[in-house]
Motif scaffolding. Structure first.
Motif, PDB file in Angstrom:
ATOM      1  N   THR A   1       0.822  -1.202   0.000  1.00  0.00           N
ATOM      2  CA  THR A   1       0.000   0.000   0.000  1.00  0.00           C
ATOM      3  C   THR A   1       0.858   1.254   0.000  1.00  0.00           C
ATOM      4  OG1 THR A   1      -0.135  -0.028   2.407  1.00  0.00           O
ATOM      5  CG2 THR A   1      -1.889  -1.157   1.185  1.00  0.00           C
ATOM      6  N   GLU A   2       0.241   2.337  -0.413  1.00  0.00           N
ATOM      7  CA  GLU A   2       0.842   3.653  -0.383  1.00  0.00           C
ATOM      8  C   GLU A   2       0.245   4.402   0.819  1.00  0.00           C
ATOM      9  OE1 GLU A   2      -1.322   3.192  -3.600  1.00  0.00           O
ATOM     10  OE2 GLU A   2       0.205   1.666  -3.827  1.00  0.00           O
ATOM     11  N   PRO A   3       0.690   5.628   1.061  1.00  0.00           N
ATOM     12  CA  PRO A   3       0.056   6.410   2.136  1.00  0.00           C
ATOM     13  C   PRO A   3      -1.447   6.555   1.882  1.00  0.00           C
ATOM     14  CG  PRO A   3       2.078   7.463   1.402  1.00  0.00           C
ATOM     15  CD  PRO A   3       1.820   6.319   0.456  1.00  0.00           C
ATOM     16  N   ASN A   4      -2.228   6.469   2.920  1.00  0.00           N
ATOM     17  CA  ASN A   4      -3.693   6.577   2.879  1.00  0.00           C
ATOM     18  C   ASN A   4      -4.367   5.409   2.178  1.00  0.00           C
ATOM     19  OD1 ASN A   4      -3.882   8.989   4.356  1.00  0.00           O
ATOM     20  ND2 ASN A   4      -3.454  10.181   2.529  1.00  0.00           N
ATOM     21  N   VAL A   5      -3.646   4.302   1.950  1.00  0.00           N
ATOM     22  CA  VAL A   5      -4.215   3.081   1.387  1.00  0.00           C
ATOM     23  C   VAL A   5      -4.030   1.989   2.437  1.00  0.00           C
ATOM     24  CG1 VAL A   5      -4.113   1.372  -0.457  1.00  0.00           C
ATOM     25  CG2 VAL A   5      -3.692   3.778  -0.977  1.00  0.00           C
TER      26      VAL A   5
ATOM     27  N   SER B   1     -12.366  10.780   3.908  1.00  0.00           N
ATOM     28  CA  SER B   1     -12.179  11.273   2.541  1.00  0.00           C
ATOM     29  C   SER B   1     -10.691  11.259   2.196  1.00  0.00           C
ATOM     30  CB  SER B   1     -12.712  12.695   2.391  1.00  0.00           C
ATOM     31  OG  SER B   1     -14.117  12.679   2.410  1.00  0.00           O
ATOM     32  N   GLY B   2     -10.393  10.760   1.008  1.00  0.00           N
ATOM     33  CA  GLY B   2      -9.010  10.674   0.569  1.00  0.00           C
ATOM     34  C   GLY B   2      -8.332   9.360   0.907  1.00  0.00           C
ATOM     35  N   GLU B   3      -8.996   8.511   1.680  1.00  0.00           N
ATOM     36  CA  GLU B   3      -8.418   7.216   2.031  1.00  0.00           C
ATOM     37  C   GLU B   3      -8.981   6.121   1.141  1.00  0.00           C
ATOM     38  OE1 GLU B   3      -7.112   7.283   6.618  1.00  0.00           O
ATOM     39  OE2 GLU B   3      -9.255   7.018   6.308  1.00  0.00           O
ATOM     40  N   THR B   4      -8.225   5.041   1.036  1.00  0.00           N
ATOM     41  CA  THR B   4      -8.585   3.900   0.208  1.00  0.00           C
ATOM     42  C   THR B   4      -8.355   2.614   0.976  1.00  0.00           C
ATOM     43  OG1 THR B   4      -7.996   5.053  -1.827  1.00  0.00           O
ATOM     44  CG2 THR B   4      -7.981   2.661  -1.928  1.00  0.00           C
ATOM     45  N   MET B   5      -9.240   1.654   0.789  1.00  0.00           N
ATOM     46  CA  MET B   5      -9.030   0.309   1.319  1.00  0.00           C
ATOM     47  C   MET B   5      -8.685  -0.597   0.143  1.00  0.00           C
ATOM     48  SD  MET B   5     -11.522  -2.196   3.538  1.00  0.00           S
ATOM     49  CE  MET B   5     -12.503  -2.849   2.187  1.00  0.00           C
ATOM     50  N   ARG B   6      -7.497  -1.185   0.174  1.00  0.00           N
ATOM     51  CA  ARG B   6      -7.098  -2.152  -0.854  1.00  0.00           C
ATOM     52  C   ARG B   6      -7.604  -3.516  -0.413  1.00  0.00           C
ATOM     53  NH1 ARG B   6      -1.837  -0.968  -3.355  1.00  0.00           N
ATOM     54  NH2 ARG B   6      -3.274   0.488  -4.326  1.00  0.00           N
TER      55      ARG B   6
END
Length: 117
Positions: A36-40, A66-71
């Motif tokens: 993952t990257e930052p905020n993922v 907002s701006g975050e992601t779940m892989r």
């Protein structure tokens, strides 16, 4: 293995291109590129008992800002789950396939433009 491609889906209605993405005929190996990257944030559903998966996923997506992601890593394409998430989050949800092969699916669930609490 088929060439990697990303399929971007956003909004509350799923476009036809989302459904038409082909699966390769040979078994897939999960891509090692699920870092993952930052905020993922990584969520590997393969280790969660099937009867608990949707509840656990809703909980995890529900705390994203907002701006975050779940892989999301899974052993099958989560079409019903994606529809349920779109019903709950509408335009605030983006869905990006990182890998989409039988037995090996990686999807980024992104959150955007949520009101600040």
């Amino acid at each position: 293995m088929a060439a990697a491609c990303l399929i971007q889906v956003s909004g509350s209605r799923l476009p036809a291109a989302y459904v038409e993405a082909p699966f390769p005929s040979e078994p897939a190996i999960m891509s090692p590129d699920i870092q993952t990257e930052p905020n993922v944030h990584l969520f590997d559903a393969r280790g969660v008992a099937r009867r608990f998966r949707h509840s656990a996923i809703f909980g995890a997506v529900g705390v994203l800002r907002s701006g975050e992601t779940m892989r999301f890593v899974n052993d099958h394409d989560p079409l019903p789950l994606i529809n349920q998430l779109h019903e709950r989050l509408g335009e605030h949800l983006t869905v990006t396939y990182r890998q989409r092969e039988p037995g090996a699916v990686v999807v980024d669930f992104g959150i955007s433009d949520l009101p600040v609490e």
